[in-house]
Design an enzyme around this catalytic site. Structure first.
Site, mmCIF file in Angstrom:
data_model
loop_
_atom_site.group_PDB
_atom_site.id
_atom_site.type_symbol
_atom_site.label_atom_id
_atom_site.label_comp_id
_atom_site.label_asym_id
_atom_site.label_seq_id
_atom_site.Cartn_x
_atom_site.Cartn_y
_atom_site.Cartn_z
ATOM 1 N N HIS A 181 0.824 -1.216 0.000
ATOM 2 C CA HIS A 181 0.000 0.000 0.000
ATOM 3 C C HIS A 181 0.856 1.262 0.000
ATOM 4 O O HIS A 181 1.826 1.382 0.743
ATOM 5 C CB HIS A 181 -1.031 -0.004 1.123
ATOM 6 C CG HIS A 181 -0.499 -0.014 2.529
ATOM 7 N ND1 HIS A 181 -0.148 1.136 3.169
ATOM 8 C CD2 HIS A 181 -0.286 -1.022 3.401
ATOM 9 C CE1 HIS A 181 0.250 0.841 4.406
ATOM 10 N NE2 HIS A 181 0.184 -0.467 4.575
ATOM 11 N N ASP B 50 6.167 0.416 6.771
ATOM 12 C CA ASP B 50 4.722 0.261 6.581
ATOM 13 C C ASP B 50 4.185 1.381 5.706
ATOM 14 O O ASP B 50 3.812 2.419 6.203
ATOM 15 C CB ASP B 50 4.047 0.251 7.961
ATOM 16 C CG ASP B 50 2.570 -0.039 7.881
ATOM 17 O OD1 ASP B 50 2.087 -0.476 6.824
ATOM 18 O OD2 ASP B 50 1.876 0.200 8.898
ATOM 19 N N GLU C 97 -4.854 1.783 2.556
ATOM 20 C CA GLU C 97 -4.970 0.582 3.400
ATOM 21 C C GLU C 97 -5.159 0.967 4.851
ATOM 22 O O GLU C 97 -5.902 0.332 5.594
ATOM 23 C CB GLU C 97 -3.702 -0.278 3.253
ATOM 24 C CG GLU C 97 -3.800 -1.664 3.912
ATOM 25 C CD GLU C 97 -3.389 -1.699 5.384
ATOM 26 O OE1 GLU C 97 -3.714 -2.690 6.056
ATOM 27 O OE2 GLU C 97 -2.761 -0.729 5.869
ATOM 28 N N GLU C 98 -4.484 2.038 5.265
ATOM 29 C CA GLU C 98 -4.421 2.343 6.698
ATOM 30 C C GLU C 98 -5.748 2.749 7.314
ATOM 31 O O GLU C 98 -6.048 2.376 8.438
ATOM 32 C CB GLU C 98 -3.376 3.452 6.962
ATOM 33 C CG GLU C 98 -1.934 3.034 6.699
ATOM 34 C CD GLU C 98 -1.421 1.959 7.669
ATOM 35 O OE1 GLU C 98 -2.181 1.508 8.526
ATOM 36 O OE2 GLU C 98 -0.247 1.560 7.527
ATOM 37 N N ASP D 277 3.147 -6.512 3.285
ATOM 38 C CA ASP D 277 2.747 -5.439 4.200
ATOM 39 C C ASP D 277 3.064 -5.831 5.640
ATOM 40 O O ASP D 277 2.243 -5.668 6.537
ATOM 41 C CB ASP D 277 1.254 -5.120 4.029
ATOM 42 C CG ASP D 277 0.821 -3.918 4.866
ATOM 43 O OD1 ASP D 277 1.704 -3.161 5.319
ATOM 44 O OD2 ASP D 277 -0.396 -3.754 5.079
#
Lengths: 467, 467
Positions: B284, B296, B330-331, B358
């Protein structure tokens, strides 16, 4: 096969399978308790904090090495039945005034580079050395160049560690002759000094020290030997492409002082059933002087001490004697390991396992072994017990330097194998410091070592090969 | 069984064994070339340097997220047949003025603590909130305390991550409800805000943000929700033992702005034999705002891009279409993953593998899969090919959030599993920065992903279960 015999075999198999299963279940429970204790209430990280931050780099013969002897002896007394010192004479070498190095190109521009004297190297004259540089890709290049191209120059050993090896210790093995024997070889062709590319897979500014030897060279032919950071090795290489006659300056103040008194630190819990069968676990207490030796080998020291602390904390009374040996002088002499092995040879004890941790405090992956197929078979039968902890590497080879001299005892020699990707980022350099060690990774290593020791303690050496 | 038939079987077996052996030998050679290319001439680390140091934290809807879209699109054009953007609306949330928090004990002493607003949280009033604190060990404690003990106070969720789990994502799973649903639950009992212990296994001073949700709570009942560092969580816990009526102050300025336009970035190399069979690989592109999102999920982004660069650099023309998808959001929404899956549902393409990275740019250990026993059997038959690279983990479960919506396509869902010990040291915190990523570890991850993709590209989905 008659029916009754068949039944007996079947019943026998069931009973055997059941017994096997319950032993495996018990082992599994013990391993879980070992990992739990390490991850919740171990002392390894706190001990490492003290060794690294309150004592610091512990080169053989230094005041810090002596402080480390005293500190670990006191701490081991708290977790062992007995703890004592084993005297050993060690070489003392000092770095002295910080090194200075730079090179000057054709236009007269100076470029400062990061270097550090290799352990055991002599100093330069007080005003340093100015000389041209001949770059080589390894020891084997010297012969074809010959004295005419080498005499009066620095030999610049610039073969990098191979990045394609997955196990970085193999890459190290492919380069380290430049550091260890490069000065001796170059001196034989009349070089004035050597500059060795740091044994580091990363491009950075840290020079990495390490042991070198002049071998049987006469003392009046010794030449200074220094390590250069990987970034600066590339810089020097580039500059030499543009001006092969550039001049390099080196000053270093290092000095060999002869042997001084030091000690191995030894502590043990006596076996309840087979006290004369000994399991040794250890790391080396000395380190290089640039960083604080947290990975090399503070980690191995505190993980070894932790084996006893975990046994004490979990009320585990070993059947066999569990002995921690904190070896002195692994880095530049191996005197501690040799002294321990020599003492063992005179004793009426049987060493069954000698386990070393000297590959950094990183996530453990398994062990390398030096042993027979018979013992390896038993070890592999335990592999499944380690699966929940993601420990998967059980291979022959590479146990470690300090347990090596115990080969003749018949003990299984073993080395913890942590993940090796980052090890040479720190190895022998000033960034080998406490903050580079992750607490959980360190603790998992100690738990993995304790688990292997528990299994050897519980089952002893294997007696016969199973079909 | 007659003699001729037996012979046929034997010959057949030999021929089959030989064919198998040469296929395995070829696969082995391909994997070696993939690892070599990654460890010597890949672009992943350089791309990550740019994403992390030249762009920075890439929260959905931020200018940095847009810059990351543009940068990765341009870079992917260099290694793919085609590269394009897939529009997707994403929620925009901003942190605003830095948070302030402290507590005051009975003697009037103020202790400053490190906090950060959770993603999606509302602000406090401009002057902040002063209130007492009720500490709980998780959501389930609220009911027994009841409104009388909660109303008007901050609820302090202080259940730590369990240190005894070996796979740290499991520890995360056991705590993250406090962060995600804690505010909604506490608001229902009249709390004025929540303070959540950071999802971090290490004791340090970094607060860790992450998504939270008010669920179906009416907007006028929303309360601010903040994360506190592990060190400060312990400090607050201690202070509450001494004075349960201490007052806590929180100011935060965070704000939800509704949806804005953003994009998934997509690029592919078209399959030469089965162009309609698609292998998706992705990470992501968005990250949290505190660090630069290197682990991340900058790592997953550049590793996915690297798959195409390696194919191009090694002149590998895939049989099937290899598609990189850099998912947006994504977060805090998963909008990109859902938009991609929705688009796929309308197309006449068959997804056979969807692989996500991820879980950080650490040393790869293997993969988690969500798939059938049939496909798992084929995957396990490849396990030996990975042994030289110390890749050993091939287990069911835990593929990843962004590939999850592709479950109905029938594709094998897979997630790279790197070593997880250090992941939560950095996760969603300001220390998730470029220097925390080791180049070799990152490269080994990309090589491991590319190897799995090569095998799926070469063999496709398994057609029938072998006995």
């Amino acid at each position: 096969m008659n029916r009754i015999f068949t039944l007996a075999v079947i019943l026998g198999s069931f009973a055997f399978a059941k017994a096997q299963k319950s032993a495996a279940a018990m082992d599994s429970t013990v391993l879980r308790s070992i990992y739990n204790q390490n991850l919740t209430s171990s002392k390894s990280y706190q001990w490492l904090d003290h060794l690294s931050n309150n004592i610091g780099g512990r080169l053989s013969g230094s005041p810090q090495a002596q402080l480390a002897v005293e500190y670990t002896l006191e701490e081991l007394k708290k977790v062992a039945d007995t703890a004592y010192l084993q005297p050993v004479m060690v070489p003392k070498w000092t770095r002295g005034i910080p090194e200075v190095a730079y090179f000057k190109d054709a236009e007269g521009n100076n470029t400062k580079v990061n270097v550090c004297a290799l352990g055991g190297s002599i100093a330069t004259p007080a005003n340093g050395i100015w000389a041209e540089v001949i770059e080589v890709d390894g020891l084997e290049d010297l012969k074809s160049l010959g004295r005419s191209k080498i005499e009066g120059k620095f030999v610049f050993y610039n073969r990098p560690m191979e990045s394609t090896k997955i196990q970085t210790f193999e890459s190290y093995g492919g380069c380290v002759d430049q550091r260890y024997s490069g000065a001796q070889a170059a001196a034989e062709y009349g070089a004035v000094g050597t500059i060795v590319r740091s044994m580091n897979l990363r491009m950075d500014d840290f020079p990495h020290t390490g042991a070198m030897s002049y071998g049987d060279l006469p003392m009046d032919q010794y030449i200074p030997s220094t390590a250069i950071s990987t970034n600066d090795a590339e810089k020097l290489h580039q500059a030499l492409q543009e001006d092969k006659n550039l001049k390099f300056y080196l000053f270093q103040d290092s000095e060999n002082h002869g042997d001084v008194q030091s000690y191995n630190v030894i502590a043990e819990i006596k076996g309840s059933q087979f006290p004369d069968e000994v399991i040794v676990v250890g790391g080396h207490l000395d380190s290089w002087d640039l960083g604080d030796g947290s990975h090399d080998d503070g980690a191995g020291v505190v993980q070894s001490m932790q084996v006893l602390q975990t046994m004490k904390a979990t009320n585990y009374r070993p059947k066999r004697t569990i002995r921690v040996v904190l070896f002195m002088n692994e880095e530049n002499g191996l005197r501690g390991a040799n002294a321990y092995a020599a003492a063992v040879a005179t004793q009426d004890q049987k060493h069954i396992l000698a386990l070393e941790s000297d590959a950094g405090g990183f996530t453990p992956r398994g062990f390398g072994f030096d042993t027979s197929p018979l013992q390896m078979q038993q070890i592999l039968s335990w592999k499944g017990l380690f699966k929940p902890y993601l420990i998967h590497y059980f291979e022959m080879g590479g146990s470690g330097a300090d347990v090596g001299p115990l080969k003749d005892t018949g003990a299984v020699l073993a080395g913890l194998r942590p993940d090796s990707q980052r090890y040479f980022d720190y190895h022998h350099a000033s960034n080998d410091t406490f903050d580079a060690v992750n607490k959980r990774e360190l603790e998992l290593g100690a738990a993995t070592m304790t688990s292997l020791i528990y299994l050897f303690d519980n089952y002893g050496l294997s007696k016969k090969l199973k079909k």
